[in-house]
Design a protein around this motif. Structure first.
Motif, short mmCIF file in Angstrom:
data_model
loop_
_atom_site.label_atom_id
_atom_site.label_comp_id
_atom_site.label_asym_id
_atom_site.label_seq_id
_atom_site.Cartn_x
_atom_site.Cartn_y
_atom_site.Cartn_z
N ILE A 141 14.96 -103.06 17.59
CA ILE A 141 15.30 -104.32 16.92
C ILE A 141 14.91 -105.49 17.82
N GLU A 142 14.26 -106.48 17.23
CA GLU A 142 13.83 -107.69 17.96
C GLU A 142 15.00 -108.63 18.14
N ALA A 143 15.87 -108.28 19.09
CA ALA A 143 17.01 -109.13 19.46
C ALA A 143 17.51 -108.64 20.82
N PRO A 144 18.00 -109.56 21.67
CA PRO A 144 18.51 -109.14 22.98
C PRO A 144 19.74 -108.25 22.85
N ILE A 145 19.98 -107.44 23.87
CA ILE A 145 21.07 -106.47 23.82
C ILE A 145 22.44 -107.15 23.66
N ASP A 146 22.66 -108.29 24.31
CA ASP A 146 23.96 -108.97 24.18
C ASP A 146 24.19 -109.44 22.75
N TYR A 147 23.14 -109.96 22.12
CA TYR A 147 23.26 -110.38 20.72
C TYR A 147 23.55 -109.17 19.83
N MET A 148 22.82 -108.07 20.08
CA MET A 148 23.01 -106.85 19.29
C MET A 148 24.44 -106.33 19.43
N PHE A 149 24.96 -106.32 20.65
CA PHE A 149 26.31 -105.80 20.85
C PHE A 149 27.33 -106.69 20.13
N PRO A 152 38.04 -107.26 20.73
CA PRO A 152 37.56 -105.89 20.53
C PRO A 152 37.67 -105.07 21.81
N GLY A 153 38.11 -103.81 21.65
CA GLY A 153 38.22 -102.93 22.80
C GLY A 153 38.86 -101.61 22.44
N LEU A 170 41.22 -92.10 9.18
CA LEU A 170 41.73 -92.88 10.31
C LEU A 170 40.62 -92.94 11.35
N VAL A 171 40.34 -94.14 11.84
CA VAL A 171 39.26 -94.34 12.81
C VAL A 171 39.83 -95.03 14.04
N ASP A 172 39.50 -94.49 15.23
CA ASP A 172 39.94 -95.06 16.50
C ASP A 172 38.72 -95.39 17.36
N LEU A 173 38.75 -96.54 18.00
CA LEU A 173 37.72 -96.89 18.97
C LEU A 173 38.17 -96.32 20.32
N VAL A 174 37.42 -95.33 20.84
CA VAL A 174 37.84 -94.62 22.05
C VAL A 174 37.00 -94.97 23.28
N ASP A 175 35.85 -95.61 23.10
CA ASP A 175 35.04 -96.04 24.23
C ASP A 175 34.35 -97.35 23.84
N PHE A 176 34.45 -98.34 24.70
CA PHE A 176 33.89 -99.67 24.44
C PHE A 176 33.28 -100.17 25.74
N ASP A 177 31.99 -99.94 25.90
CA ASP A 177 31.28 -100.28 27.13
C ASP A 177 30.26 -101.37 26.80
N SER A 178 30.70 -102.63 26.85
CA SER A 178 29.83 -103.75 26.51
C SER A 178 28.77 -103.95 27.59
N PRO A 179 27.52 -104.15 27.25
CA PRO A 179 26.87 -104.20 25.94
C PRO A 179 26.14 -102.91 25.60
N LYS A 212 27.55 -99.35 24.69
CA LYS A 212 27.92 -98.35 23.67
C LYS A 212 29.34 -98.52 23.19
N MET A 213 29.55 -97.91 22.02
CA MET A 213 30.88 -97.76 21.45
C MET A 213 30.97 -96.36 20.88
N LEU A 214 32.14 -95.75 21.01
CA LEU A 214 32.38 -94.42 20.46
C LEU A 214 33.65 -94.47 19.63
N PHE A 215 33.53 -93.97 18.40
CA PHE A 215 34.65 -93.93 17.46
C PHE A 215 35.00 -92.48 17.16
N ASP A 216 36.28 -92.17 17.10
CA ASP A 216 36.76 -90.88 16.61
C ASP A 216 37.36 -91.12 15.24
N SER A 217 37.17 -90.15 14.34
CA SER A 217 37.74 -90.27 13.00
C SER A 217 38.36 -88.94 12.57
N ARG A 218 39.34 -89.07 11.69
CA ARG A 218 40.00 -87.90 11.11
C ARG A 218 40.15 -88.14 9.60
#
Length: 155
Positions: free
Chosen positions: A9-17, A46-47, A66-75, A77-83
């Motif tokens: 994607i033609e956009a900087p990583i901070d903008y994308m995040f 967000p976190g 149910l969705v939980d945000l379990v990892d938030f490493d700006s800029p 990655k993000m990891l979500f767990d769901s059930r």
């Protein structure tokens, strides 16, 4: 069962995040598509610890997830767990700067059935794997194009 795609994607990583972590925007989109979404946490920024209760129609039945945000490493990655009724899942959003103005977004969804009825649901999805993969990749590409369009107007 895994779905995985990447998009440059033609956009900087901070903008994308900032875009992929704009959860209010995603919540409004889900509501417009007929889902019911409610936040379960009271975080102001967000976190890790953010959580949502989502209800939506799928294959003729109302599903609850149910969705939980379990990892938030700006800029990066993000990891979500769901059930959801006999099924567990993970969704990884991974960003990598290719240059100052270009970012590679990798999106990976992994579904694991835990009951017989969930296995049957996943099996029916597997039968339509080709068309599901195409739709998934097309949606991510459209998302990327929309981000590029918005960035070109503000950047």
């Amino acid at each position: 069962m895994k779905f995985k795609t990447k998009e440059d994607i033609e956009a900087p990583i901070d903008y994308m995040f900032a875009v992929v972590s704009d959860f209010d925007s995603f919540q409004r989109q889900a509501l417009r598509r007929g889902a019911e979404v409610s936040r379960l946490d009271d975080l102001d920024v967000p976190g890790v610890g953010m959580a949502w209760d989502i209800a939506f129609p799928f294959r003729g039945k109302r599903r609850q997830m149910l969705v939980d945000l379990v990892d938030f490493d700006s800029p990066n990655k993000m990891l979500f767990d769901s059930r959801m009724q006999g099924m567990a899942g993970h969704m990884l959003v991974d960003l990598m700067a290719l240059s100052r103005t270009r970012t590679r977004m990798t999106l990976e969804i992994d579904l694991r059935p835990e009951t017989l009825s969930a296995r049957l649901l996943v099996q029916s999805i597997k039968l339509a794997r080709g068309s599901m993969d195409k739709r998934f990749k097309l949606r991510v590409a459209e998302f990327g194009k929309g981000v590029e369009d918005r960035y070109s107007r503000v950047g």
